[in-house]
Design a protein around this motif. Structure first.
Motif, mmCIF file in Angstrom:
data_model
loop_
_atom_site.group_PDB
_atom_site.id
_atom_site.type_symbol
_atom_site.label_atom_id
_atom_site.label_comp_id
_atom_site.label_asym_id
_atom_site.label_seq_id
_atom_site.Cartn_x
_atom_site.Cartn_y
_atom_site.Cartn_z
ATOM 1 N N PHE A 296 3.756 2.948 8.545
ATOM 2 C CA PHE A 296 3.360 4.262 8.066
ATOM 3 C C PHE A 296 3.755 5.272 9.141
ATOM 4 C CE2 PHE A 296 0.832 1.700 5.083
ATOM 5 C CZ PHE A 296 0.752 2.272 3.953
ATOM 6 N N ALA A 297 4.208 4.957 10.303
ATOM 7 C CA ALA A 297 4.258 5.914 11.364
ATOM 8 C C ALA A 297 3.106 6.986 11.206
ATOM 9 C CB ALA A 297 5.737 6.671 10.926
ATOM 10 N N ASN A 298 3.309 8.217 11.132
ATOM 11 C CA ASN A 298 2.273 9.138 11.234
ATOM 12 C C ASN A 298 1.892 9.821 9.833
ATOM 13 O OD1 ASN A 298 1.813 8.824 13.931
ATOM 14 N ND2 ASN A 298 3.750 10.138 14.337
ATOM 15 N N THR A 299 2.467 8.896 8.796
ATOM 16 C CA THR A 299 1.864 9.657 7.456
ATOM 17 C C THR A 299 0.537 9.445 7.002
ATOM 18 O OG1 THR A 299 2.473 7.557 6.332
ATOM 19 C CG2 THR A 299 4.540 9.104 6.848
ATOM 20 N N VAL A 300 -0.118 8.861 7.563
ATOM 21 C CA VAL A 300 -1.618 8.463 7.293
ATOM 22 C C VAL A 300 -2.573 8.486 8.450
ATOM 23 C CG1 VAL A 300 -1.270 7.751 4.850
ATOM 24 C CG2 VAL A 300 -1.644 6.084 6.845
ATOM 25 N N SER A 301 -3.633 8.713 8.545
ATOM 26 C CA SER A 301 -4.499 8.568 9.690
ATOM 27 C C SER A 301 -5.092 7.068 9.560
ATOM 28 C CB SER A 301 -5.632 9.631 9.589
ATOM 29 O OG SER A 301 -6.507 9.595 8.670
ATOM 30 N N MET B 183 0.810 -1.344 0.065
ATOM 31 C CA MET B 183 -0.130 -0.143 0.089
ATOM 32 C C MET B 183 1.017 1.309 -0.153
ATOM 33 S SD MET B 183 -3.046 -1.238 -0.136
ATOM 34 C CE MET B 183 -2.392 -2.972 -0.790
ATOM 35 N N ARG B 184 1.942 1.223 0.735
ATOM 36 C CA ARG B 184 2.735 2.343 0.814
ATOM 37 C C ARG B 184 3.396 2.626 -0.507
ATOM 38 N NH1 ARG B 184 7.889 1.976 4.821
ATOM 39 N NH2 ARG B 184 8.568 0.974 3.110
ATOM 40 N N GLU B 185 4.005 1.474 -1.094
ATOM 41 C CA GLU B 185 4.788 1.593 -2.377
ATOM 42 C C GLU B 185 4.017 2.002 -3.589
ATOM 43 O OE1 GLU B 185 8.194 1.570 -2.505
ATOM 44 O OE2 GLU B 185 7.988 1.556 -0.421
ATOM 45 N N LEU B 186 2.745 1.517 -3.370
ATOM 46 C CA LEU B 186 1.676 2.142 -4.588
ATOM 47 C C LEU B 186 1.088 3.384 -4.265
ATOM 48 C CD1 LEU B 186 0.006 -1.564 -4.879
ATOM 49 C CD2 LEU B 186 1.356 -0.489 -6.521
ATOM 50 N N GLY B 187 1.540 4.063 -3.008
ATOM 51 C CA GLY B 187 1.031 5.135 -3.015
ATOM 52 C C GLY B 187 -0.497 5.367 -2.610
ATOM 53 N N PHE B 188 -1.286 4.349 -2.294
ATOM 54 C CA PHE B 188 -2.616 4.480 -1.906
ATOM 55 C C PHE B 188 -2.732 5.597 -0.806
ATOM 56 C CE2 PHE B 188 -3.104 -0.068 -3.836
ATOM 57 C CZ PHE B 188 -3.523 0.532 -5.304
ATOM 58 N N ARG B 189 -3.518 6.433 -0.970
ATOM 59 C CA ARG B 189 -4.043 7.290 0.239
ATOM 60 C C ARG B 189 -5.110 6.927 1.004
ATOM 61 N NH1 ARG B 189 -0.275 9.632 2.048
ATOM 62 N NH2 ARG B 189 -1.781 11.052 2.995
ATOM 63 N N ARG B 190 -5.968 6.149 0.546
ATOM 64 C CA ARG B 190 -7.209 5.721 1.202
ATOM 65 C C ARG B 190 -7.573 4.212 1.172
ATOM 66 N NH1 ARG B 190 -12.577 7.776 2.610
ATOM 67 N NH2 ARG B 190 -12.799 7.241 4.932
ATOM 68 N N VAL B 191 -7.440 3.317 1.969
ATOM 69 C CA VAL B 191 -7.547 1.872 1.832
ATOM 70 C C VAL B 191 -8.349 1.458 2.965
ATOM 71 C CG1 VAL B 191 -6.195 -0.106 2.672
ATOM 72 C CG2 VAL B 191 -5.098 1.716 1.208
ATOM 73 N N LEU B 192 -9.387 0.339 2.613
ATOM 74 C CA LEU B 192 -10.286 -0.448 3.700
ATOM 75 C C LEU B 192 -9.691 -1.526 3.858
ATOM 76 C CD1 LEU B 192 -12.850 -0.621 5.352
ATOM 77 C CD2 LEU B 192 -13.940 -1.377 3.086
ATOM 78 N N PHE B 193 -9.409 -1.992 4.984
ATOM 79 C CA PHE B 193 -8.939 -3.568 5.121
ATOM 80 C C PHE B 193 -9.931 -4.262 6.214
ATOM 81 C CE2 PHE B 193 -6.351 -6.508 6.973
ATOM 82 C CZ PHE B 193 -5.269 -6.694 6.274
ATOM 83 N N LEU B 194 -10.460 -5.071 5.431
ATOM 84 C CA LEU B 194 -11.628 -5.869 6.286
ATOM 85 C C LEU B 194 -11.273 -7.224 6.780
ATOM 86 C CD1 LEU B 194 -14.377 -5.589 3.312
ATOM 87 C CD2 LEU B 194 -14.579 -4.879 5.629
ATOM 88 N N VAL B 195 -11.628 -7.581 7.994
ATOM 89 C CA VAL B 195 -11.298 -8.698 8.665
ATOM 90 C C VAL B 195 -12.633 -9.175 9.400
ATOM 91 C CG1 VAL B 195 -9.007 -7.597 9.355
ATOM 92 C CG2 VAL B 195 -10.911 -7.375 10.970
ATOM 93 N N HIS B 196 -12.513 -10.270 10.086
ATOM 94 C CA HIS B 196 -13.366 -11.117 10.474
ATOM 95 C C HIS B 196 -13.661 -10.901 12.077
ATOM 96 C CE1 HIS B 196 -10.682 -14.232 10.983
ATOM 97 N NE2 HIS B 196 -11.291 -14.728 12.039
ATOM 98 N N ARG B 197 -12.846 -10.298 12.686
ATOM 99 C CA ARG B 197 -12.786 -10.078 14.180
ATOM 100 C C ARG B 197 -12.128 -8.649 14.361
ATOM 101 N NH1 ARG B 197 -9.572 -14.905 15.689
ATOM 102 N NH2 ARG B 197 -8.958 -13.543 17.279
ATOM 103 N N GLY B 198 -12.945 -8.085 15.807
ATOM 104 C CA GLY B 198 -12.338 -6.589 15.952
ATOM 105 C C GLY B 198 -10.875 -6.941 16.364
#
Length: 115
Positions: A45-50, A16-31
């Motif tokens: 990412f450190a603090n480069t994206v929220s 995601m970082r190398e491709l430069g995606f700014r907005r990503v949704l990551f879906l999982v099955h448990r909290g």
């Protein structure tokens, strides 16, 4: 797909970082997995994206990188917080996410990746 513990989460974060995606949704099955995944991404990412959680009592819809449970996002009250093109990429954690969603609602949002 490979077995648990082989570094798929970190590999996806680096991608995601190398491709430069700014907005990503990551879906999982448990909290718990959403929280663990967010911690891994924060190391990359450190603090480069929220980063935010949606599910398990969290409603951080506006984050750049959203880590959500499929059970929560399958409910329209949460899914409809996002436009169809809200994300550059959607990452599905594993086959349990696909089975639970049947790709019905996540396919309403463009950009899909399976790790």
């Amino acid at each position: 797909m490979t077995r648990a513990g082989t570094g798929k989460t970190y590999a996806s974060a680096f991608a995601m970082r190398e491709l430069g995606f700014r907005r990503v949704l990551f879906l999982v099955h448990r909290g718990q997995l959403a929280r663990q995944t967010r911690k891994s991404y924060e190391k990359v990412f450190a603090n480069t994206v929220s980063m935010g959680l949606v599910g398990a009592g969290y409603h951080e819809y506006e984050a750049d990188y959203v880590f959500a449970t499929v059970q929560t996002l399958n409910r329209d009250e949460h899914l409809l917080q996002y436009a169809k093109d809200a994300f550059d990429c959607i990452v599905l954690d594993d086959e349990r996410v696909i089975i639970r969603t049947k790709l019905e609602k996540p396919s309403k949002i463009k950009g899909l990746a399976l790790i």
